[in-house]
Write an enzyme that holds these catalytic residues in place. Structure first.
Site, short mmCIF file in Angstrom:
data_model
loop_
_atom_site.label_atom_id
_atom_site.label_comp_id
_atom_site.label_asym_id
_atom_site.label_seq_id
_atom_site.Cartn_x
_atom_site.Cartn_y
_atom_site.Cartn_z
CG ASP A 91 43.18 37.16 46.26
OD1 ASP A 91 42.75 37.22 45.16
OD2 ASP A 91 42.59 37.67 47.29
CG ASP A 112 41.71 39.97 39.80
OD1 ASP A 112 42.58 39.22 40.35
OD2 ASP A 112 40.54 39.64 40.28
#
Length: 444
Positions: A102, A323
């Site tokens: 992540d 992201d």
């Protein structure tokens, strides 16, 4: 019209780490979650099903960037919304672990024995008593204090640092903070060990985590992330190149770490452009400043302000998070109204229709005509990133395309559809992000 291929956003990747203080360069192969090579590939689901699932994960994931959704912004991930899985070995002798990687989390953690409460996991749990290199982190150590006050605790009787994370979907993990040896297979050779990695050994974990994964691998910008712990061994530089063909048998994407991961020259000949990374809290996330978006030749100033104002910074600075784990691009809703109208006015050969799934805002159906799509340019500070139709639109059926950008009332996010077929480089020394258009299918 450029043919639009269905794109999906989850990858499994193998990576090489270095325990050396000398800078090294590593190339890492990324395997798409929905590729036939993926360990969770489900041939029973349709491409449309997988696409809609990716969109739902995007929306869910975006909520955890918002301070309205959780008290502790550095907690990272919304449960099963993670977009990557990473294969590593942990301990001595090494034990295979598959965990969610992540880019919006810092502390790495895995499920450990003896487990007080654990979610169902396909593989065995890590047993610290079987590893000769496991070491607990003391309560008042630098690594323990790197956690925020509401993330850390202390077992005073054993002088062991404790961590606790809770997520926006009621998922949670609690356990001991420790150091351990991580060994990871490279795309080109044998495993390389990285001793003394700080991680969390989770004994109390639950919620919506995927049973395929053992926990979380943190790749954010905070002190305890794996990227930060690698530090000088990769010259504080990394990049990735995500192919729009990643979900196919032949599609290949990569992540690169080290000095050579980023183009050395920023010039017109190399078509490399660069924009500053904005320093702000929480340091987990990578913030950029979006100044405007052009639809064709119409330039629309971006009105979204910084969601996490930092001291006396101008509010426009750091108003969007880049992201790689979020599929869609999310833009401030007040700006989006005018932006969406400009896109609608520039599309030719199609009429606007509703998304049958109710997830995407602007969809266009052509009938028998060919849909003409406008060029969209993202104007970051110092960098005008021109998007192809594949970056800004997604084909949801044979005669329908939708814009892969949606409005949000929370934090703006520059998602990975918009980053496909760019080499996106992060230089954490100069605090810049660079973009270079390339065919990411041919990067290995």
């Amino acid at each position: 019209m450029t043919t639009l291929t269905l794109l999906f956003t989850s990858f499994f990747f193998l990576m090489t780490l270095s325990s050396s203080t000398n800078p090294r360069n590593f190339t890492v192969e990324l395997i798409h979650r929905d590729s036939p090579h993926s360990p969770v590939y489900n041939p029973q689901t349709t491409p449309t099903d997988r696409l809609n699932a990716a969109f739902l994960r995007s929306i869910s994931r975006s909520r955890r960037f918002s301070h309205h959704s959780q008290t502790d912004l550095q907690s990272g991930l919304i449960g099963a919304g993670g977009e990557f899985f990473m294969s590593i070995t942990l301990g001595t002798p090494p034990m295979n672990v598959l965990a969610i990687a992540d880019t919006g989390s810092d502390l790495t953690w895995v499920q450990c024995k003896p487990c007080q409460q654990c979610y169902k996991e396909n593989g065995p749990l890590f047993d610290k008593t079987q590893s000769s290199t496991y070491k607990s982190v003391p309560c008042e150590s630098r690594n323990c204090n790197a956690l925020s006050t509401n993330e850390r605790g202390c077992d005073e009787a054993k002088n062991v640092c404790k961590y606790r994370y809770s997520y926006g979907d009621q998922s949670f993990t609690k356990g001991d903070v420790a150091t351990e040896t991580i060994s990871i297979n490279s795309a080109s050779g044998s495993p390389v060990s990285f001793p003394g990695t700080v991680f969390g050994c989770g004994y109390d974990n639950g919620g919506t985590f995927d049973e395929t994964g053992s926990g979380i691998i943190g790749l954010g910008g905070g002190q305890l992330s794996l990227i930060s712990q690698l530090g000088s061994s990769i010259s504080n530089k990394f990049s990735y190149c995500l192919s729009h063909k990643s979900a196919t048998v032949n599609g290949t994407s990569v992540i690169n770490l080290g000095t050579n991961s980023i183009p050395s020259g920023l010039n017109e000949a190399s078509h490399v452009i660069s924009t500053p990374l904005v320093e702000k809290e929480p340091k987990t996330y990578y913030y950029l400043t979006l100044e405007a978006i052009s639809v064709g030749k119409t330039k629309i100033p971006y009105t979204g302000t910084s969601y996490y104002p930092n001291n006396d910074d101008v509010s426009m600075k750091g108003n969007i998070i880049i992201d790689s784990g979020t599929t869609l691009t999310l833009l401030e809703s007040g700006f989006y109204d005018g932006f969406g109208a400009a896109v609608e006015g520039a599309v030719t050969g199609a009429k606007r229709v509703s998304d049958p799934q109710g997830l995407l805002s602007h969809c266009f159906k052509s009938g028998s005509a060919e849909i003409g799509l406008p060029e969209i340019t993202m104007h970051f500070t110092g960098a005008d990133v021109k998007l192809s139709p594949l970056n800004a639109f997604v084909k949801v059926s044979e005669d329908m395309v939708c814009m892969s950008m949606i409005p949000t009332t929370e934090v703006a996010i520059y998602g990975n559809f918009a980053q496909m077929d760019f080499l996106v480089g992060y230089d954490l020394e100069t605090r810049t992000v660079s973009f270079q258009r390339m065919d990411c299918t041919n990067t290995i």
